[in-house]
Motif scaffolding. Structure first.
Motif, PDB file in Angstrom:
ATOM      1  N   ASP A  85       1.591   2.847  -3.469  1.00 31.49           N
ATOM      2  CA  ASP A  85       0.518   3.419  -4.276  1.00 31.49           C
ATOM      3  C   ASP A  85       0.491   4.927  -4.070  1.00 31.49           C
ATOM      4  OD1 ASP A  85      -1.680   3.622  -5.938  1.00 31.49           O
ATOM      5  OD2 ASP A  85      -3.103   3.307  -4.311  1.00 31.49           O
ATOM      6  N   ASP A 140      -7.445   1.959  -2.092  1.00 27.74           N
ATOM      7  CA  ASP A 140      -7.162   0.953  -1.071  1.00 27.74           C
ATOM      8  C   ASP A 140      -7.881  -0.351  -1.379  1.00 27.74           C
ATOM      9  OD1 ASP A 140      -5.434   2.443   0.363  1.00 27.74           O
ATOM     10  OD2 ASP A 140      -6.601   2.525   2.206  1.00 27.74           O
ATOM     11  N   SER A 180      -2.687  -7.195  -2.900  1.00 31.44           N
ATOM     12  CA  SER A 180      -1.635  -7.617  -1.969  1.00 31.44           C
ATOM     13  C   SER A 180      -2.002  -8.924  -1.287  1.00 31.44           C
ATOM     14  CB  SER A 180      -1.352  -6.522  -0.933  1.00 31.44           C
ATOM     15  OG  SER A 180      -2.511  -6.175  -0.208  1.00 31.44           O
ATOM     16  N   SER A 213       2.836  -4.543 -10.062  1.00 30.60           N
ATOM     17  CA  SER A 213       1.934  -5.689  -9.926  1.00 30.60           C
ATOM     18  C   SER A 213       2.027  -6.599 -11.150  1.00 30.60           C
ATOM     19  CB  SER A 213       0.489  -5.203  -9.746  1.00 30.60           C
ATOM     20  OG  SER A 213       0.343  -4.484  -8.538  1.00 30.60           O
ATOM     21  N   ILE A 221       2.235   1.316  -9.103  1.00 27.62           N
ATOM     22  CA  ILE A 221       1.743   0.068  -8.523  1.00 27.62           C
ATOM     23  C   ILE A 221       1.255  -0.885  -9.606  1.00 27.62           C
ATOM     24  CG2 ILE A 221      -0.690   0.680  -8.162  1.00 27.62           C
ATOM     25  CD1 ILE A 221       1.534  -0.869  -5.473  1.00 27.62           C
ATOM     26  N   CYS A 259      -5.475  -2.077  -3.658  1.00 27.00           N
ATOM     27  CA  CYS A 259      -4.232  -2.430  -2.958  1.00 27.00           C
ATOM     28  C   CYS A 259      -4.426  -3.617  -2.024  1.00 27.00           C
ATOM     29  CB  CYS A 259      -3.725  -1.223  -2.165  1.00 27.00           C
ATOM     30  SG  CYS A 259      -2.891   0.020  -3.163  1.00 27.00           S
ATOM     31  N   ASN A 288       0.823  -1.207   0.000  1.00 26.52           N
ATOM     32  CA  ASN A 288       0.000   0.000   0.000  1.00 26.52           C
ATOM     33  C   ASN A 288       0.862   1.265   0.000  1.00 26.52           C
ATOM     34  OD1 ASN A 288      -2.596   1.249   0.050  1.00 26.52           O
ATOM     35  ND2 ASN A 288      -2.327   1.682   2.220  1.00 26.52           N
TER      36      ASN A 288
END
Length: 335
Positions: free
Chosen positions: A165, A215, A222, A175, A171, A218, A162
């Motif tokens: 980002d 979020d 994650s 990823s 990100i 994220c 996080n």
């Protein structure tokens, strides 16, 4: 034939997501508002990236539940583990969505995510039971500490991920790199393609300043990454623990550095600030150089280590390179 049909349909789905953005985005009213302090983008921006990825995940699940449920169970070892994975992924997305909408207290968000991951680990038993390092002959068995260590790894990675980002493309590109690495280690191609296609749609609109990951994205990504890193390691497809460390080295260094700095400034380690790497690395009037340098720090340690059996030298050199970059740019950055 079944997987080919799925790939055709998921490609069509993402073409729709690309060309009909104005149609479906109007139903999603959660936006990230600039505050000229920590959030310095110029206009309200939809945090739609995680939702686009979730749409791909849901389509993947629904298609194979209807057409080939046995395939899903084989990927997760059992129907129970598959159900737990989906429930946990949706729960993480929901917590992130609530944070995007209500701006949850950082401690509350940490508590919620810890509870969700703990429940997931309690039921699916996918734990890290040993640590294998390329520069140590003997493995370290965790025994009764396996649960706590696995939970710790999840929480650290989710929060460190996080932290990255903050600027467009950063990100999304990282990823994509993680997924390609996982594919090289044997992650199922059909699942990987569904994630990648969603990521590519997000990257396209993020490049155009139209959406952020948020979020919700994220926490969803994650969790998925941490879950499959552990799965690949436990299946023996990733042999050395430090291979995973090299992929996640910079996020780990970020969370360590920021925690130390915040404690040194008598602040909570959960407080948000503008001391992240993307706030510090600034080439004047050239944001693409910023992205390229940070991506190099994120990606090169693992790529270079491929030709080395003993990875400790790469870990040390990459750590030094990270701190040298931070020190160099901090001289001119306003953080």
């Amino acid at each position: 034939m079944t997987k080919t049909l799925f790939l055709i349909l998921v490609v069509l789905l993402n073409i729709f997501l690309l060309i009909k953005f104005d149609f479906y985005s109007k139903f999603f009213n959660i936006e990230d508002e600039p505050d000229s302090v920590r959030k310095i983008h110029k206009k309200n921006t939809k945090v739609l990236g995680g939702t686009i990825i979730l749409i791909n995940l849901i389509f993947y699940v629904l298609f194979f539940v209807v057409v080939d449920k046995g395939y899903l169970e084989s990927i997760h070892d059992s129907q129970k583990n598959f159900i737990i994975f989906i429930i946990t992924a949706l729960s993480m997305y929901t917590i992130g969505l609530l944070d995007d909408k209500k701006n949850l207290n950082a401690l509350n968000k940490l508590i919620f995510t810890t509870i969700i991951i703990s429940i997931s680990l309690f039921f699916n038993k996918k734990l890290i039971t040993e640590i294998n390092l390329s520069f140590v002959e003997q493995s370290f068995f965790l025994n009764q500490f396996s649960f706590l260590f696995t939970l710790f790894c999840y929480i650290i990675f989710i929060n460190a991920f996080n932290f990255l980002d903050g600027i467009n493309l950063q990100i999304g590109l990282y990823s994509s790199f993680i997924i390609f690495v996982m594919i090289s280690y044997g992650l199922d191609l059909t699942f990987s393609y569904s994630l990648l296609l969603g990521l590519f749609v997000y990257i396209y609109f993020n490049f155009k300043d139209q959406i952020f990951l948020g979020d919700n994205g994220c926490l969803l990504l994650s969790y998925i990454f941490a879950y499959f890193f552990i799965d690949l390691f436990n299946d023996g497809k990733i042999f050395f623990s430090d291979s995973i460390l090299l992929i996640l080295l910079v996020p780990g260094l970020e969370i360590f550095r920021l925690s130390v700095e915040r404690i040194g400034n008598n602040k909570s380690i959960l407080n948000a600030d503008r001391r992240h790497i993307h706030h510090i690395v600034k080439f004047k009037n050239d944001k693409f150089k910023n992205i390229l340098l940070i991506q190099a720090l994120l990606i090169l340690p693992f790529l270079i280590s491929i030709n080395f059996d003993n990875k400790i030298f790469i870990i040390l050199c990459s750590t030094i390179a990270y701190f040298l970059v931070i020190i160099y740019f901090k001289k001119n950055a306003k953080v």
